[in-house]
Design a protein around this motif. Sequence first.
Motif, short mmCIF file in Angstrom:
data_model
loop_
_atom_site.label_atom_id
_atom_site.label_comp_id
_atom_site.label_asym_id
_atom_site.label_seq_id
_atom_site.Cartn_x
_atom_site.Cartn_y
_atom_site.Cartn_z
N ARG A 1 -7.52 0.18 -8.10
CA ARG A 1 -6.38 1.10 -8.10
C ARG A 1 -5.53 0.98 -9.36
N LEU B 1 0.59 -8.12 -9.04
CA LEU B 1 0.28 -8.54 -7.68
C LEU B 1 0.65 -10.00 -7.53
N TRP C 1 -7.22 -3.95 -5.46
CA TRP C 1 -6.07 -3.64 -6.30
C TRP C 1 -6.46 -3.42 -7.76
N HIS D 1 0.84 -1.21 0.00
CA HIS D 1 0.00 0.00 0.00
C HIS D 1 0.88 1.26 0.00
N HIS E 1 2.45 1.60 -3.50
CA HIS E 1 1.49 2.10 -4.49
C HIS E 1 1.31 3.62 -4.34
N LEU F 1 -3.84 -4.35 -13.88
CA LEU F 1 -3.14 -5.22 -12.94
C LEU F 1 -3.02 -6.65 -13.46
#
Length: 265
Positions: free
Chosen positions: A227, A211, A224, A82, A85, A231
């Motif tokens: 965000r 990830l 995720w 976190h 990011h 991904l």
Amino acid sequence: MNAVRPPIIVLPGASGHAPDGALFSADAADRDRVVALRYPPWQNHVDAGLSGEALVETLTAEILRRAPQMPVVLVGVSIGGHFAHATALRLESLGHGVAGLCIIDAGTITAARSAQWKARLTSHALDLLRRGRPGALALHARHLAWRGLFRLAGDGLPALARGHAAPLHRIGMIDPTFAEELSMRLRIRMAATWMGSLDDHPAVLRAPTVLLRTRVTTSADSLWRRRCPDLRIIDIPGNHETLFEPKNAAALRTAFLAASVNWTR
């Protein structure tokens, strides 16, 4: 630090202990590219009222100091995912290149116990016992004892730490486990408060993101994806306590090197 290829900046988990840099290196000559950042000591969380925003600014400044003219690869472990990011977003807002972001087993952050906390800790203790590691089991028990004590303080933990900073520091000098757990609890409480505001209006990261996660943190996939719309998610073996152990580390290293091959050249 390698003068040609992007440095690999590692943000550790809540304990502050970074994994072995070899996990993110293609070979031994590549090790000097891997830099693990250190979080401020727990006193900063209470003396300066450290917030998530302030921590991100501190991390950003350190990265800019180390790599002022180069794009960077960020690796965030657990809670560090976190922070990594948010730091990547901050770097992009400043026009600094982010070659890629790797998030490792970063679930949702909450100051409360998870629903599976008893089963998870019991499983880890039994695993240590089964593998004949009494020293590690004793250390695990000491961590749990201090953790339980700090949890009893609840929302009053920051005020308790602020009001008794000197004696708490002395205890931490005698028992590093005490200092580690206190710092971890304060860091998690700060992050849990900060995360709520962070996701109210999530910014989209432009850098490619992967990830790497165990089955334990699959519930955070949707967070995720919000965000980081592009991904890529890769399953890795083990759980949150064992993913860096030798039996699982090789798979994690293989996954990282494959996912980041275009970032690190």
